[in-house]
Design an enzyme around this catalytic site. Structure first.
Site, PDB file in Angstrom:
ATOM      1  N   ASP A  47     -13.018  -5.336 -14.068  1.00 55.61           N
ATOM      2  CA  ASP A  47     -11.746  -5.092 -13.216  1.00 55.61           C
ATOM      3  C   ASP A  47     -10.971  -3.946 -13.744  1.00 55.61           C
ATOM      4  O   ASP A  47     -11.023  -3.568 -14.996  1.00 55.61           O
ATOM      5  CB  ASP A  47     -10.742  -6.464 -13.867  1.00 55.61           C
ATOM      6  N   HIS A  48     -10.519  -3.101 -12.838  1.00 57.14           N
ATOM      7  CA  HIS A  48      -9.882  -2.043 -13.091  1.00 57.14           C
ATOM      8  C   HIS A  48     -10.708  -1.073 -14.026  1.00 57.14           C
ATOM      9  O   HIS A  48      -9.981  -0.494 -15.061  1.00 57.14           O
ATOM     10  CB  HIS A  48      -8.490  -2.343 -13.603  1.00 57.14           C
ATOM     11  N   HIS A  75       1.076  -6.223  -9.969  1.00 55.94           N
ATOM     12  CA  HIS A  75       0.527  -6.875 -10.886  1.00 55.94           C
ATOM     13  C   HIS A  75       1.609  -7.109 -12.018  1.00 55.94           C
ATOM     14  O   HIS A  75       2.362  -6.588 -12.005  1.00 55.94           O
ATOM     15  CB  HIS A  75      -0.238  -5.756 -11.706  1.00 55.94           C
ATOM     16  N   GLY A  76       1.410  -8.347 -12.543  1.00 53.87           N
ATOM     17  CA  GLY A  76       2.319  -8.783 -13.797  1.00 53.87           C
ATOM     18  C   GLY A  76       3.710  -9.284 -13.017  1.00 53.87           C
ATOM     19  O   GLY A  76       3.631 -10.055 -12.148  1.00 53.87           O
ATOM     20  N   GLY A 123      -2.508  -9.421  -8.476  1.00 53.12           N
ATOM     21  CA  GLY A 123      -1.163  -9.721  -8.516  1.00 53.12           C
ATOM     22  C   GLY A 123      -0.649 -11.011  -7.997  1.00 53.12           C
ATOM     23  O   GLY A 123       0.001 -11.059  -6.989  1.00 53.12           O
TER      24      GLY A 123
HETATM   25  P1  13P Z   1      -1.332 -11.272 -12.485  1.00 50.74           P
HETATM   26  O1  13P Z   1      -1.290 -10.635 -13.743  1.00 50.74           O
HETATM   27  O2  13P Z   1      -0.484 -11.376 -11.225  1.00 50.74           O
HETATM   28  O3  13P Z   1      -2.164 -12.588 -12.734  1.00 50.74           O
HETATM   29  O4  13P Z   1      -2.838 -10.441 -11.587  1.00 50.74           O
HETATM   30  C1  13P Z   1      -3.992 -10.584 -12.119  1.00 50.74           C
HETATM   31  C2  13P Z   1      -4.656  -9.183 -11.344  1.00 50.74           C
HETATM   32  O5  13P Z   1      -4.514  -8.682 -10.341  1.00 50.74           O
HETATM   33  C3  13P Z   1      -5.548  -8.620 -12.287  1.00 50.74           C
HETATM   34  O6  13P Z   1      -6.387  -7.651 -11.626  1.00 50.74           O
END
Ligand code: 13P
Length: 287
Positions: A82-83, A184-185, A216
Site C-alpha cells: 500500500d502507498h 486517511h486517519g 480512509g
Molecule cells: P483508515 O486509516 O481510515 O482505515 O484508512 C486505511 C487506508 O486507506 C489505507 O490505505
C-alpha cells in the site's frame, strides 16, 4: 502474465458480485494471522496490506511471512503493498515476484505534480506488469496521513476529476483509488462527507476498465461503505479498524499478562473486527 493475478481475480469477482474486499493494513504477525483467520472463518476473500515501512523494518522477511500466510489460506487472499511512494521500494517489491511477495502494488506518486505522477506511474506499472504484479494508483490526492507513511501529513488533498481518470487508465493501471472527500486517519470536525456524484462520474469515466478502491474507511459508517460498493467500489482499505483495538489492548494488558497470551488475545480482537467489516462489505460465504 496477469491472467492468474490473485488481486485482479479477487477484485473482479467482488465487483461483479457487488461486494467489497476488506483490505487490511498489517504491522505485525498477529494482524496478518487475524486477516487469514477472519477470511477462513467467514469464507470470504481478503487482502493483506503492508506499507513500504515493512521493507525498511525487516527487508523481505515480514513480506515473506505475509505471502506465505496469504497464499496458503483455504480462501483467496492477496498480498498488496500500500502507498509505495518511492520507485526504489517499488522495484525492490516487484523483484520479489508474486509467489514470494506482492500480488499487487500501489504506485503512489500523488506527491508529484501531475505530469511527473503520470510519467512515473506508467513506467512503474510496466515494470510491475512484466513481473506479473497488478498496480493501483491515486489520481488527485487523498487527504491525511497514517502510521508508517512518511511526509504525507502536510500535503493538501485534491479531488479526483473525471479527466484524470482517463489519463490514469491510459497508464495501464489495474485499480484506481479516487479522492472524493475520503480522508486517511481522522476525518476531523466536519465528519464524513463523501461526494457520491463525483464517485459516480469517476465510475462512468472508468467504464469497467479498472477496479475502484476506497481509502480512509475506519470512521465511515457501514451504510456509507455499502453505498460506495453500490457505486462500484470493490476494495475497502482499513487500518485504524484494527490498529486502534490493538493499541487499546496493549495499554490495558501489555506487560501484565504473558507475551504469548497477549499475542493470542490481540489476534482474536483484530480477527473479530475484520469479520464484522466483512459482514458490512457483504463478502461472507463467497468462497
Ligand atoms: P483508515 O486509516 O481510515 O482505515 O484508512 C486505511 C487506508 O486507506 C489505507 O490505505
Amino acid at each position: 502474465m496477469l491472467s492468474n493475478n490473485r488481486s485482479i481475480k479477487i477484485l473482479e469477482a467482488a465487483e461483479k458480485g457487488r461486494y467489497g474486499i476488506v483490505s487490511v493494513v498489517c504491522y505485525n504477525i498477529e494482524a496478518i494471522l487475524a486477516v487469514a483467520r477472519a477470511a477462513e472463518a467467514q469464507r470470504s476473500p481478503a487482502m493483506i496490506l503492508l506499507f513500504p515501512w515493512a521493507i525498511r523494518y525487516a527487508s523481505s522477511h515480514l513480506i515473506a511471512f505475509a505471502a506465505s500466510v496469504a497464499h496458503s489460506a483455504s480462501v483467496p487472499i492477496a498480498l498488496h503493498l500500500d502507498h509505495a511512494a518511492s520507485p526504489e521500494d517499488i522495484r525492490f517489491a516487484a523483484d520479489l515476484g508474486p509467489e514470494r511477495g506482492f500480488d499487487s502494488i500501489m504506485v503512489d506518486m500523488s506527491h508529484y505534480e501531475k505530469a511527473e505522477n503520470l510519467r512515473l506511474t506508467k513506467e512503474l506499472t510496466t515494470y510491475c506488469h512484466e513481473r506479473g504484479i497488478a498496480v493501483e494508483a491515486e489520481p488527485g490526492r487523498i487527504e491525511g496521513g497514517e502510521d508508517g507513511l512518511k511526509g504525507t501529513e502536510d500535503l493538501t488533498g485534491m479531488m479526483t476529476t473525471p479527466e484524470e481518470v482517463e489519463e490514469f487508465v491510459r497508464t495501464g493501471i489495474d485499480f484506481l483509488a479516487p479522492a472524493f472527500g475520503n480522508v486517511h486517519g481522522e476525518y476531523g470536525p466536519r465528519g464524513v462527507q463523501l461526494e457520491f456524484d463525483r464517485l459516480e462520474s469517476i465510475r462512468q469515466e472508468a467504464r469497467g476498465r479498472v477496479r475502484l478502491v476506497l481509502h480512509g474507511t475506519t470512521a465511515v459508517p457501514p451504510e456509507t461503505i455499502q453505498r460506495c460498493i453500490e457505486h462500484g467500489v470493490s476494495k475497502i482499505n482499513v487500518n485504524k479498524l484494527i490498529a486502534r483495538p490493538y493499541a487499546e489492548l496493549l495499554r490495558e494488558k501489555g506487560g501484565k499478562i504473558p507475551t504469548t497470551k497477549f499475542m493470542e488475545e490481540a489476534t482474536c480482537v483484530m480477527q473479530e473486527r475484520i469479520e464484522w467489516q466483512m459482514q458490512v462489505c457483504g463478502s461472507v460465504a463467497k468462497v
